[in-house]
Write an enzyme that holds these catalytic residues in place. Structure first.
Site, short mmCIF file in Angstrom:
data_model
loop_
_atom_site.label_atom_id
_atom_site.label_comp_id
_atom_site.label_asym_id
_atom_site.label_seq_id
_atom_site.Cartn_x
_atom_site.Cartn_y
_atom_site.Cartn_z
N GLU A 196 0.82 -1.21 0.00
CA GLU A 196 0.00 0.00 0.00
C GLU A 196 0.86 1.28 0.00
OE1 GLU A 196 -3.33 0.67 -0.24
OE2 GLU A 196 -2.77 2.77 -0.04
N THR A 233 -6.29 1.92 -5.09
CA THR A 233 -5.85 0.51 -5.04
C THR A 233 -6.59 -0.33 -6.09
OG1 THR A 233 -5.63 0.75 -2.64
CG2 THR A 233 -5.40 -1.46 -3.53
N HIS A 271 -0.98 3.17 4.86
CA HIS A 271 -2.04 3.93 4.19
C HIS A 271 -2.10 5.34 4.78
CE1 HIS A 271 -5.94 5.14 2.65
NE2 HIS A 271 -5.97 4.07 1.88
N ASP A 329 1.08 0.16 -5.03
CA ASP A 329 -0.14 0.33 -5.83
C ASP A 329 -0.26 1.73 -6.43
OD1 ASP A 329 -0.60 1.44 -3.30
OD2 ASP A 329 -2.63 0.63 -3.09
N HIS A 330 0.17 2.73 -5.68
CA HIS A 330 0.06 4.13 -6.15
C HIS A 330 0.85 5.01 -5.20
CE1 HIS A 330 -2.70 4.49 -2.80
NE2 HIS A 330 -3.38 3.47 -3.27
#
Ligand code: GP9
Ligand code: MN
Length: 417
Positions: free
Chosen positions: A38, A80, A196, A255-256
């Site tokens: 994440e 995500t 996160h 993911d990003h």
């Protein structure tokens, strides 16, 4: 429309030659574990904070892996889930909505489905959040996942939570136990959670300093990144203990982004430079690591690659021929690549030029390039995004035979019926 798209893909995307690093079939019959770390950005890899490695485990793993250090996330609003969509389909996410929510009933030709049909793989997803977040329960079914394990499958209490939910260490621990029960060969997607936004964690758990800047978000980020790094290390240890390591191929990626451009000033302090649109584009790099136990070669590869390339890369590793697919990515090991990665917002990163903030930059130096140097790449990227959108909005894969590479029926006729 499908005809035109098929022609474009044939001329511009599909490869003619085998990759120079030939991993064809290397994964055949092995279990595949994909870890979505994440919000993990690439700038933390092989980087120090106050003289301490931020990701010591991943750094050491890279020494025994293929590491792509110029790999980009291409996600948009669906975060995500957009990343999951890109990986499984090699299509682009949508501009104004999360495709997982708005087009979960479409016909796709996704990785889990192909792996199942061609090689008998079963696909599973593990994530300690609620499955309906991002409509995953519906979309996973559509994409061909066999089963999924969400928050209901994990045992924990309030004090085991960090940030959004169950901490990554316990997540991996319990996931390994569940992985022992699933069918083989499998494709298992493990999605972490601790790192996160807003990257808060109890300070007694922290094993690296916070950064010191005006951005609390960036300051804290290093600690949650380190936590995930340690959690992945424990996961590897447990996989070894349980005898699951040798027969598994591991892919780890982000993911990003985690740190948005809102924090550019502090990010600039950390990196020791002013953040231009060029740097901001490069900051969209997320780590991408392929670890193959028992495989001698390790390499850092700096080709421009991105999430759209995942599907063809993995299929090649599995020895699955997929020549007539409609995809917008290439095998990451190939030299025959189309040479750019399109972001959803119009930015494009190419081997020679980077188009960002309405400026065309020399990819190497970050200097402004001559006007027009980016035009061709920019137009091709826009074309691809448009084609991908048309496929999704029109649910066009209903009209395509992926084996033969043929259009099934006249779309117009079908619509009139
Ligand atoms: C939600 C988790 C985080 O289940 O994957 O999603 P994000 O906010 O990063 O899209
Ligand atoms: Mn995410």
């Amino acid at each position: 429309e499908m005809n035109e798209i098929d022609e474009y893909v044939e001329e511009n995307v599909r490869e003619e030659e085998k990759p120079p690093i030939d991993l064809s079939g290397v994964a055949e019959g092995k279990n595949i574990v994909y870890i979505a770390a994440e919000s993990m950005q690439d700038f933390v890899i092989n980087e120090d904070l106050n003289g301490e490695e931020i990701t010591p485990f991943l750094n050491s793993l890279i020494e025994e892996s293929y590491y792509f250090d110029n790999y980009y996330h291409q996600t948009a609003l669906g975060k995500t889930s957009d990343h999951e969509f890109l990986l499984d389909n090699s299509l682009y996410p949508l501009p104004n909505s999360a495709v997982f929510f708005t087009h979960a009933q479409n016909e796709y030709h996704a990785l889990p489905e192909i792996m199942s049909e061609k090689k008998g793989y079963k696909s599973y997803a593990f994530h300690a959040n609620n499955i309906s977040f991002w409509n995953r329960n519906v979309m996973y079914e559509t994409l061909g996942y066999e089963d999924w394990y969400d928050v209901e499958s994990y045992e924990f209490s309030k004090e085991d939570e960090i940030g959004w939910g169950l901490n990554d260490k316990m997540f991996f621990d319990q996931t390994v136990d569940m992985m022992k029960e699933i069918d083989e060969p499998h494709y298992a997607k493990l999605i972490t959670l601790t790192n996160h936004f807003p990257f808060e964690m109890p300070q007694e758990e922290a094993t690296i300093d916070q950064f010191d800047s005006r951005s609390v978000t960036l300051n804290q980020y290093f600690q949650t990144v380190r936590y995930t790094d340690e959690a992945i290390e424990r996961f590897f240890e447990k996989m070894k203990q349980e005898g699951l390591y040798e027969d598994t191929i591991f892919i780890i990626s982000g993911d990003h982004y985690g740190i948005s451009s809102y924090h550019n000033e502090s990010m600039g302090e950390f990196l020791g430079k002013e953040i231009t649109p060029y740097d901001e584009a490069k900051l969209q790099q997320v780590p991408f690591i392929i670890h193959i136990p028992g495989h001698d070669e390790s390499r850092t590869i700096s080709t421009v690659t991105g999430q759209v390339d995942y599907k063809p890369t993995l299929l090649n590793m599995l020895g699955i021929e997929n020549e007539k697919d409609i995809i917008f990515g290439n095998d990451m090991f190939s030299e025959e690549r189309k040479g750019f990665i399109a972001f959803r917002d119009g930015r494009v990163v190419g081997e020679e030029y980077i188009y960002a903030g309405n400026i065309c930059y020399d990819a190497e130096t970050g200097e402004e390039a001559e006007e027009g140097a980016c035009t061709e790449m920019k137009e091709q990227a826009a074309q691809e995004l448009n084609y991908s959108d048309e496929i999704i909005y029109g649910d066009l894969f209903r009209f395509y035979d992926f084996e033969k590479g043929e259009i099934l029926v006249d779309e117009e006729e079908d619509v009139e019926e």
